[in-house]
Design an enzyme around this catalytic site. Structure first.
Site, PDB file in Angstrom:
ATOM      1  CE  LYS A 116      -4.398  -1.782   2.059  1.00  0.00           C
ATOM      2  NZ  LYS A 116      -5.198  -1.585   3.119  1.00  0.00           N
ATOM      3  CE  LYS A 200      -5.816  -7.611  -2.118  1.00  0.00           C
ATOM      4  NZ  LYS A 200      -5.616  -7.500  -0.718  1.00  0.00           N
ATOM      5  CE  LYS A 203     -13.772  -2.647  -0.155  1.00  0.00           C
ATOM      6  NZ  LYS A 203     -13.739  -2.155   1.242  1.00  0.00           N
TER       7      LYS A 203
HETATM    8  P1  TYM Z   1     -10.991  -5.264   3.877  1.00  0.00           P
HETATM    9  O1  TYM Z   1     -12.050  -3.918   3.928  1.00  0.00           O
HETATM   10  O2  TYM Z   1      -9.887  -4.845   2.652  1.00  0.00           O
HETATM   11  O3  TYM Z   1     -11.750  -6.526   2.992  1.00  0.00           O
HETATM   12  C1  TYM Z   1     -12.932  -7.078   3.960  1.00  0.00           C
HETATM   13  C2  TYM Z   1     -12.636  -8.428   3.951  1.00  0.00           C
HETATM   14  O4  TYM Z   1     -12.891  -9.011   2.616  1.00  0.00           O
HETATM   15  C3  TYM Z   1     -11.775  -9.901   2.181  1.00  0.00           C
HETATM   16  N1  TYM Z   1     -11.444  -9.828   0.930  1.00  0.00           N
HETATM   17  C4  TYM Z   1     -11.317 -10.765   0.114  1.00  0.00           C
HETATM   18  N2  TYM Z   1     -11.560 -12.211   0.145  1.00  0.00           N
HETATM   19  C5  TYM Z   1     -11.459 -12.722  -0.857  1.00  0.00           C
HETATM   20  N3  TYM Z   1     -11.192 -12.347  -2.054  1.00  0.00           N
HETATM   21  C6  TYM Z   1     -10.547 -11.170  -2.317  1.00  0.00           C
HETATM   22  N4  TYM Z   1     -10.146 -10.650  -3.518  1.00  0.00           N
HETATM   23  C7  TYM Z   1     -10.857 -10.216  -1.201  1.00  0.00           C
HETATM   24  N5  TYM Z   1     -10.585  -8.954  -0.962  1.00  0.00           N
HETATM   25  C8  TYM Z   1     -11.001  -8.537   0.396  1.00  0.00           C
HETATM   26  C9  TYM Z   1     -10.869  -9.484   3.223  1.00  0.00           C
HETATM   27  O5  TYM Z   1      -9.821 -10.319   3.358  1.00  0.00           O
HETATM   28  C10 TYM Z   1     -11.462  -9.110   4.609  1.00  0.00           C
HETATM   29  O6  TYM Z   1     -11.833 -10.190   5.194  1.00  0.00           O
HETATM   30  N6  TYM Z   1      -8.020  -4.894   7.445  1.00  0.00           N
HETATM   31  C11 TYM Z   1      -9.092  -5.498   7.174  1.00  0.00           C
HETATM   32  C12 TYM Z   1     -10.275  -4.973   8.037  1.00  0.00           C
HETATM   33  C13 TYM Z   1     -10.289  -5.165   9.500  1.00  0.00           C
HETATM   34  C14 TYM Z   1     -10.500  -6.328  10.331  1.00  0.00           C
HETATM   35  C15 TYM Z   1     -10.233  -6.153  11.681  1.00  0.00           C
HETATM   36  C16 TYM Z   1     -10.623  -7.634   9.652  1.00  0.00           C
HETATM   37  C17 TYM Z   1     -10.070  -4.131  10.395  1.00  0.00           C
HETATM   38  N7  TYM Z   1     -10.038  -4.652  11.773  1.00  0.00           N
HETATM   39  C18 TYM Z   1     -10.282  -7.016  12.473  1.00  0.00           C
HETATM   40  C19 TYM Z   1     -10.933  -8.806  10.833  1.00  0.00           C
HETATM   41  C20 TYM Z   1     -10.489  -8.566  12.010  1.00  0.00           C
HETATM   42  C21 TYM Z   1      -9.340  -5.039   5.696  1.00  0.00           C
HETATM   43  O7  TYM Z   1      -9.002  -3.943   5.256  1.00  0.00           O
HETATM   44  O8  TYM Z   1     -10.234  -5.688   5.084  1.00  0.00           O
END
Ligand code: TYM
Length: 339
Positions: A116, A200, A203
């Site tokens: 990032k 992957k 967004k």
């Molecule tokens: P974020 O907002 O990027 O994504 C949310 C969830 O979606 C999953 N994900 C995917 N799964 C499969 N294929 C993909 N291409 C894909 N893109 C995203 C992510 O693995 C995630 O589960 N840091 C985290 C948010 C967070 C969090 C937490 C998660 C903050 N605090 C505590 C668990 C526990 C994030 O940016 O997810």
């Protein structure tokens, strides 16, 4: 008892990767918890979203829209605790304490930060660097035992365990924080871009054709699947035949996840058939699965006052769990409290 926590960033639309890798699993775990006991907490992590400096009005709007998307996907505020992170003080408070536990050497190994931050790492915000520490705080403020996520979060969950281990050891409190289990399960833990099977679905991809958004209408979904990149071969006869074919593997995985089947079952049905037949079937399935979510999201977005009420109630419930844990933490680390 099992306590499930997960978070999603309110930064624009959810895509199919978020849905299949995370939110659809959240719904399954909510329904399991209703049977087996235990709680499920699902959080819109607006403090995390600040790391990319969003426009303030956009952030507020995205937070409400993400809540609407959660509910439209099947999360029920009566069964799960749905809330936004910044309304519960425990997250930011515990994150500071964990900043003093986590080591710079650990943080320097975080691959997502490196991706990032890009080339100009010196210009990245300290918040982006400390992002995984805030994640550990999200989870451990509730002593959560299980965290369903996609594969890209694996390293962050390992860090969460490292922080818990060091805290427990440093303060002589074995078992104070649990060793949280990541739940990276199912056939869609890493949904890939529709344009490039080595990236992957994300967004932040510049091409909207690379992802299916939960807000896409039926025509857009069908078009994106029709144009999805594939190789010219028909679908393989066996699972092994997918090994060197990332685009084919991705589409089969998406079909399996949407229809609650294994990839082997999907291959069993489609062995030897061409993509010209497979893709329309996949598009129909995707439209059929996502159209009701899309419609419900629209209804919910028309009533932001209702969403705000849901989030206020969720924050009260989350706070009732986290605040006593933070009190214990403050005692353990020696922060004086005289009122
Ligand atoms: P974020 O907002 O990027 O994504 C949310 C969830 O979606 C999953 N994900 C995917 N799964 C499969 N294929 C993909 N291409 C894909 N893109 C995203 C992510 O693995 C995630 O589960 N840091 C985290 C948010 C967070 C969090 C937490 C998660 C903050 N605090 C505590 C668990 C526990 C994030 O940016 O997810």
């Amino acid at each position: 008892p099992r306590r499930v926590f997960s978070g999603v960033q309110p930064t624009g639309n959810l895509h199919l990767g978020n849905y299949l890798g995370a939110v659809k699993r959240f719904v399954e775990m909510q329904d399991e918890a209703a049977e087996l006991g235990g709680e499920t907490l699902y959080c819109m992590v607006d403090l995390h979203a600040l790391t990319i400096n969003p426009d303030p009005a956009e952030l507020r709007k995205s937070t409400r829209e993400l809540a609407a998307a959660f509910i439209a996907c099947g999360l029920d505020p009566e069964k799960s605790i749905l809330f936004n992170q910044s309304q519960v003080q425990a997250h930011a408070e515990l994150a500071w304490i964990f900043n003093c536990v986590a080591r710079v050497g650990w943080m320097n190994r975080m691959t997502q930060f490196k991706e990032k931050a890009g080339k100009n790492r010196e210009a990245a915000s300290v918040g982006l660097y400390a992002y995984p520490v805030l994640m550990a705080a999200d989870i451990l403020a509730y002593r959560a035992t299980h965290v369903p996520v996609g594969e890209d979060q694996k390293q962050h969950l390992e860090l969460t365990r490292d922080i818990a281990t060091k805290f427990n050891l440093d303060y002589g409190q074995p078992g104070f924080f649990p060793m949280t289990e990541p739940l990276i399960e199912g056939v869609a833990t890493r949904v890939m871009s529709l344009r490039d099977g080595s990236k992957k679905m994300s967004k932040s991809d510049a091409s909207d054709m690379s992802r299916i958004n939960l807000t896409d209408d039926a025509d857009a979904i069908a078009q994106k699947i029709r144009k999805a990149r594939t190789d010219p071969e028909p679908l393989p006869e066996t699972l092994d035949g997918l090994a060197e074919r990332p685009e084919a593997k991705n589409l089969v995985g998406i079909m399996a996840a949407l229809s609650n089947r294994t990839t082997a079952e999907v291959i069993g049905e489609w062995a030897g058939k061409p993509f010209s037949e497979f893709k329309p079937a996949l598009a129909d399935l995707a439209v059929e699965s996502l159209a009701p979510i899309n419609a419900r999201m629209r209804e919910l977005n028309a009533d932001p006052g209702h969403i705000d009420q849901v989030l206020a109630k969720g924050a009260d419930k989350a706070d009732a769990i986290a605040a006593p844990i933070i009190d214990e933490v403050y005692d353990v680390v020696g922060l004086l409290r005289s009122r």
